[in-house]
Design a protein around this motif. Sequence first.
Motif, PDB file in Angstrom:
ATOM      1  N   THR A  67       0.848  -1.187   0.000  1.00  0.00           N
ATOM      2  CA  THR A  67       0.000   0.000   0.000  1.00  0.00           C
ATOM      3  C   THR A  67       0.883   1.236   0.000  1.00  0.00           C
ATOM      4  N   PHE A  68       0.547   2.181  -0.876  1.00  0.00           N
ATOM      5  CA  PHE A  68       1.272   3.443  -0.963  1.00  0.00           C
ATOM      6  C   PHE A  68       0.269   4.523  -1.320  1.00  0.00           C
ATOM      7  N   GLN A  69       0.283   5.604  -0.577  1.00  0.00           N
ATOM      8  CA  GLN A  69      -0.648   6.706  -0.778  1.00  0.00           C
ATOM      9  C   GLN A  69      -2.099   6.209  -0.804  1.00  0.00           C
ATOM     10  N   SER A  70      -2.425   5.377   0.141  1.00  0.00           N
ATOM     11  CA  SER A  70      -3.788   4.870   0.365  1.00  0.00           C
ATOM     12  C   SER A  70      -4.351   4.020  -0.764  1.00  0.00           C
ATOM     13  N   ARG A  71      -3.487   3.426  -1.568  1.00  0.00           N
ATOM     14  CA  ARG A  71      -3.961   2.512  -2.604  1.00  0.00           C
ATOM     15  C   ARG A  71      -2.963   1.388  -2.809  1.00  0.00           C
ATOM     16  N   PRO A  72      -3.432   0.245  -3.309  1.00  0.00           N
ATOM     17  CA  PRO A  72      -2.506  -0.867  -3.531  1.00  0.00           C
ATOM     18  C   PRO A  72      -1.629  -0.652  -4.770  1.00  0.00           C
ATOM     19  N   TRP A  73      -0.407  -1.139  -4.664  1.00  0.00           N
ATOM     20  CA  TRP A  73       0.565  -1.090  -5.755  1.00  0.00           C
ATOM     21  C   TRP A  73       1.195  -2.468  -5.903  1.00  0.00           C
ATOM     22  N   VAL A  74       1.769  -2.700  -7.078  1.00  0.00           N
ATOM     23  CA  VAL A  74       2.495  -3.936  -7.346  1.00  0.00           C
ATOM     24  C   VAL A  74       3.889  -3.562  -7.848  1.00  0.00           C
ATOM     25  N   ALA A  75       4.878  -4.264  -7.322  1.00  0.00           N
ATOM     26  CA  ALA A  75       6.254  -4.145  -7.814  1.00  0.00           C
ATOM     27  C   ALA A  75       6.661  -5.505  -8.357  1.00  0.00           C
TER      28      ALA A  75
ATOM     29  N   ALA B  89      16.083  -6.463  -7.121  1.00  0.00           N
ATOM     30  CA  ALA B  89      15.799  -5.113  -7.609  1.00  0.00           C
ATOM     31  C   ALA B  89      14.366  -5.039  -8.120  1.00  0.00           C
ATOM     32  N   VAL B  90      13.739  -3.887  -7.898  1.00  0.00           N
ATOM     33  CA  VAL B  90      12.388  -3.653  -8.399  1.00  0.00           C
ATOM     34  C   VAL B  90      12.498  -3.290  -9.875  1.00  0.00           C
ATOM     35  N   ILE B  91      11.900  -4.108 -10.729  1.00  0.00           N
ATOM     36  CA  ILE B  91      11.983  -3.910 -12.178  1.00  0.00           C
ATOM     37  C   ILE B  91      10.996  -2.855 -12.643  1.00  0.00           C
ATOM     38  N   THR B  92       9.753  -2.938 -12.150  1.00  0.00           N
ATOM     39  CA  THR B  92       8.726  -1.962 -12.499  1.00  0.00           C
ATOM     40  C   THR B  92       7.708  -1.898 -11.377  1.00  0.00           C
ATOM     41  N   VAL B  93       6.929  -0.835 -11.355  1.00  0.00           N
ATOM     42  CA  VAL B  93       5.862  -0.658 -10.366  1.00  0.00           C
ATOM     43  C   VAL B  93       4.629  -0.125 -11.067  1.00  0.00           C
ATOM     44  N   TYR B  94       3.461  -0.451 -10.506  1.00  0.00           N
ATOM     45  CA  TYR B  94       2.220   0.100 -11.040  1.00  0.00           C
ATOM     46  C   TYR B  94       1.126   0.051  -9.974  1.00  0.00           C
ATOM     47  N   PRO B  95       0.208   1.033 -10.012  1.00  0.00           N
ATOM     48  CA  PRO B  95      -0.907   1.002  -9.079  1.00  0.00           C
ATOM     49  C   PRO B  95      -1.934  -0.031  -9.526  1.00  0.00           C
ATOM     50  N   THR B  96      -2.677  -0.554  -8.573  1.00  0.00           N
ATOM     51  CA  THR B  96      -3.720  -1.526  -8.874  1.00  0.00           C
ATOM     52  C   THR B  96      -4.915  -1.231  -7.981  1.00  0.00           C
ATOM     53  N   ASP B  97      -5.804  -2.185  -7.820  1.00  0.00           N
ATOM     54  CA  ASP B  97      -6.961  -2.003  -6.939  1.00  0.00           C
ATOM     55  C   ASP B  97      -7.266  -3.314  -6.232  1.00  0.00           C
ATOM     56  N   GLN B  98      -8.067  -3.229  -5.164  1.00  0.00           N
ATOM     57  CA  GLN B  98      -8.375  -4.415  -4.368  1.00  0.00           C
ATOM     58  C   GLN B  98      -9.116  -5.476  -5.177  1.00  0.00           C
ATOM     59  N   ARG B  99      -9.955  -5.064  -6.093  1.00  0.00           N
ATOM     60  CA  ARG B  99     -10.704  -6.023  -6.913  1.00  0.00           C
ATOM     61  C   ARG B  99      -9.745  -6.889  -7.738  1.00  0.00           C
ATOM     62  N   THR B 100      -8.755  -6.277  -8.343  1.00  0.00           N
ATOM     63  CA  THR B 100      -7.769  -7.016  -9.134  1.00  0.00           C
ATOM     64  C   THR B 100      -6.965  -7.959  -8.248  1.00  0.00           C
TER      65      THR B 100
END
Length: 87
Positions: A45-53, A61-72
């Motif tokens: 969780t970052f800035q009150s929303r889920p993220w994936v790394a 090492a973290v290759i990429t990051v993106y925001p997601t949602d609880q449903r996903t």
Amino acid sequence: MELTLHAIEKCLVYGVDAELLLRACKSGERLMDLHKGATLIQVFTFQSRPWVAVVNPVSNAVITVYPTDQRTIQSRRSSGRWRTTRP
């Protein structure tokens, strides 16, 4: 754990501070994404929303990051696509 150049660029695209995101990422849950092979991911969780790394399993090492949602997240867990890694 560190960010690759691509992950830093993604932070810029999303308008988030890379260092703060990395700090949040470190406290996330590590899972395997079985969609195409077995990709190591960190869900956090970052800035009150889920993220994936997406994480390199060798260098951590973290290759990429993106925001997601609880449903996903729920959908991918319940389908078996995302599974907990062994400690």
